[in-house]
Scaffold this motif. Structure first.
Motif, short mmCIF file in Angstrom:
data_model
loop_
_atom_site.label_atom_id
_atom_site.label_comp_id
_atom_site.label_asym_id
_atom_site.label_seq_id
_atom_site.Cartn_x
_atom_site.Cartn_y
_atom_site.Cartn_z
N ASP A 156 0.84 -1.19 0.00
CA ASP A 156 0.00 0.00 0.00
C ASP A 156 0.88 1.25 0.00
OD1 ASP A 156 0.87 0.37 2.65
OD2 ASP A 156 -1.06 -0.18 3.52
N ALA A 157 0.27 2.43 0.08
CA ALA A 157 1.02 3.69 0.02
C ALA A 157 2.02 3.83 1.16
CB ALA A 157 0.06 4.86 0.01
N ALA A 158 1.74 3.17 2.30
CA ALA A 158 2.66 3.21 3.45
C ALA A 158 3.68 2.08 3.39
CB ALA A 158 1.86 3.12 4.75
N LYS A 159 3.72 1.37 2.26
CA LYS A 159 4.64 0.25 2.00
C LYS A 159 4.40 -0.94 2.93
CE LYS A 159 8.09 3.15 -0.15
NZ LYS A 159 9.43 3.69 -0.12
N ARG A 160 3.12 -1.16 3.28
CA ARG A 160 2.72 -2.36 4.00
C ARG A 160 2.33 -3.41 2.98
NH1 ARG A 160 -0.36 1.56 7.66
NH2 ARG A 160 -1.69 1.52 5.84
N PHE A 161 2.80 -4.64 3.18
CA PHE A 161 2.55 -5.74 2.24
C PHE A 161 1.06 -5.98 2.03
CE2 PHE A 161 1.70 -10.29 1.63
CZ PHE A 161 2.33 -10.48 0.41
N LEU A 162 0.69 -6.17 0.76
CA LEU A 162 -0.70 -6.50 0.41
C LEU A 162 -0.82 -7.92 -0.15
CD1 LEU A 162 -1.71 -3.17 -1.38
CD2 LEU A 162 -2.45 -3.96 0.89
N VAL A 163 -0.06 -8.23 -1.20
CA VAL A 163 -0.22 -9.51 -1.87
C VAL A 163 0.99 -9.81 -2.76
CG1 VAL A 163 -1.45 -8.54 -3.85
CG2 VAL A 163 -1.88 -10.91 -3.21
N SER A 164 1.31 -11.10 -2.91
CA SER A 164 2.33 -11.54 -3.86
C SER A 164 1.67 -11.72 -5.22
CB SER A 164 2.93 -12.88 -3.42
OG SER A 164 3.67 -12.72 -2.24
N CYS A 165 2.46 -11.54 -6.28
CA CYS A 165 1.94 -11.61 -7.65
C CYS A 165 2.91 -12.34 -8.56
CB CYS A 165 1.77 -10.22 -8.24
SG CYS A 165 0.69 -9.14 -7.32
N ARG A 166 2.35 -12.95 -9.60
CA ARG A 166 3.16 -13.47 -10.70
C ARG A 166 3.16 -12.39 -11.77
NH1 ARG A 166 2.47 -16.01 -15.56
NH2 ARG A 166 0.22 -16.12 -15.36
N VAL A 167 4.32 -12.11 -12.34
CA VAL A 167 4.44 -11.10 -13.39
C VAL A 167 4.13 -11.75 -14.73
CG1 VAL A 167 5.98 -9.45 -14.52
CG2 VAL A 167 6.18 -9.86 -12.05
N VAL A 168 3.06 -11.32 -15.37
CA VAL A 168 2.69 -11.85 -16.67
C VAL A 168 3.53 -11.17 -17.75
CG1 VAL A 168 0.80 -12.18 -18.33
CG2 VAL A 168 0.37 -12.37 -15.85
N ASP A 169 3.55 -9.85 -17.75
CA ASP A 169 4.48 -9.09 -18.58
C ASP A 169 4.73 -7.74 -17.92
OD1 ASP A 169 2.45 -7.26 -19.59
OD2 ASP A 169 1.95 -8.73 -21.11
N ILE A 170 5.84 -7.14 -18.32
CA ILE A 170 6.27 -5.89 -17.67
C ILE A 170 6.98 -5.02 -18.70
CG2 ILE A 170 8.48 -6.87 -16.89
CD1 ILE A 170 7.96 -5.26 -14.22
N SER A 171 6.87 -3.72 -18.51
CA SER A 171 7.57 -2.76 -19.37
C SER A 171 8.15 -1.67 -18.48
CB SER A 171 6.61 -2.14 -20.39
OG SER A 171 5.74 -1.23 -19.76
N ALA A 172 8.76 -0.67 -19.08
CA ALA A 172 9.32 0.43 -18.32
C ALA A 172 8.22 1.27 -17.66
CB ALA A 172 10.17 1.32 -19.23
N THR A 173 7.00 1.21 -18.21
CA THR A 173 5.94 2.07 -17.72
C THR A 173 4.83 1.36 -16.95
OG1 THR A 173 4.78 1.90 -19.84
CG2 THR A 173 6.29 3.76 -19.55
N GLY A 174 4.82 0.02 -16.94
CA GLY A 174 3.77 -0.69 -16.23
C GLY A 174 3.94 -2.19 -16.29
N ALA A 175 2.94 -2.89 -15.74
CA ALA A 175 3.01 -4.35 -15.70
C ALA A 175 1.61 -4.94 -15.67
CB ALA A 175 3.78 -4.80 -14.47
N ARG A 176 1.52 -6.18 -16.17
CA ARG A 176 0.32 -7.00 -16.01
C ARG A 176 0.69 -8.08 -15.01
NH1 ARG A 176 -2.23 -11.05 -20.29
NH2 ARG A 176 -0.28 -10.53 -21.30
N LEU A 177 -0.08 -8.16 -13.93
CA LEU A 177 0.23 -9.05 -12.82
C LEU A 177 -0.94 -9.98 -12.54
CD1 LEU A 177 1.56 -6.27 -10.41
CD2 LEU A 177 2.94 -7.72 -11.92
N GLN A 178 -0.62 -11.12 -11.95
CA GLN A 178 -1.65 -12.04 -11.48
C GLN A 178 -1.48 -12.21 -9.98
OE1 GLN A 178 -1.83 -15.70 -13.62
NE2 GLN A 178 -3.60 -16.41 -12.49
N PRO A 179 -2.28 -11.48 -9.19
CA PRO A 179 -2.18 -11.59 -7.73
C PRO A 179 -2.57 -12.98 -7.24
CG PRO A 179 -3.42 -9.62 -8.37
CD PRO A 179 -3.24 -10.46 -9.59
N GLU A 180 -2.01 -13.39 -6.10
CA GLU A 180 -2.33 -14.70 -5.53
C GLU A 180 -3.74 -14.76 -4.96
OE1 GLU A 180 0.72 -15.65 -2.70
OE2 GLU A 180 2.10 -16.29 -4.26
N THR A 181 -4.33 -13.60 -4.64
CA THR A 181 -5.68 -13.58 -4.09
C THR A 181 -6.51 -12.54 -4.84
OG1 THR A 181 -5.24 -11.85 -2.46
CG2 THR A 181 -4.77 -14.12 -1.79
N ASP A 182 -7.81 -12.60 -4.61
CA ASP A 182 -8.73 -11.63 -5.23
C ASP A 182 -9.05 -10.46 -4.31
OD1 ASP A 182 -8.96 -13.07 -7.56
OD2 ASP A 182 -10.70 -14.19 -6.89
#
Length: 90
Positions: free
Chosen positions: A22-48
């Motif tokens: 989150d904005a305070a850098k508290r952990f939210l969720v782990s993710c698998r990186v589907v694809d990534i670029s210099a400007t963004g990423a598509r992620l698959q979070p472990e939870t909904d």
């Protein structure tokens, strides 16, 4: 097929993983990186679990937190946009 709207080339994230905080850098969720670029990423979070619009991303192989915004949520995947593009080779 849709119109390509990405600003930067993307790379597949095979076997890459990362974490969202989150904005305070508290952990939210782990993710698998589907694809990534210099400007963004598509992620698959472990939870909904719901995610905030403003968050931080950190790749598991990197100690840098990158400020990002949640752009879209679709079929157990999310799109994020980084506040500052990562320089090539950085």
């Amino acid at each position: 097929m849709g119109i390509e709207r990405r600003e930067a080339a993307r790379w597949r994230g095979r076997l890459r993983s990362g974490k969202l905080f989150d904005a305070a850098k508290r952990f939210l969720v782990s993710c698998r990186v589907v694809d990534i670029s210099a400007t963004g990423a598509r992620l698959q979070p472990e939870t909904d679990r719901p995610l905030p619009m403003d968050l931080h991303y950190r790749a598991d192989d990197d100690d840098d937190f990158r400020a990002a915004s949640l752009v879209w949520v679709r079929q157990r995947q999310i799109g994020i946009h980084f506040a500052k593009p990562k320089a090539p080779g950085a």
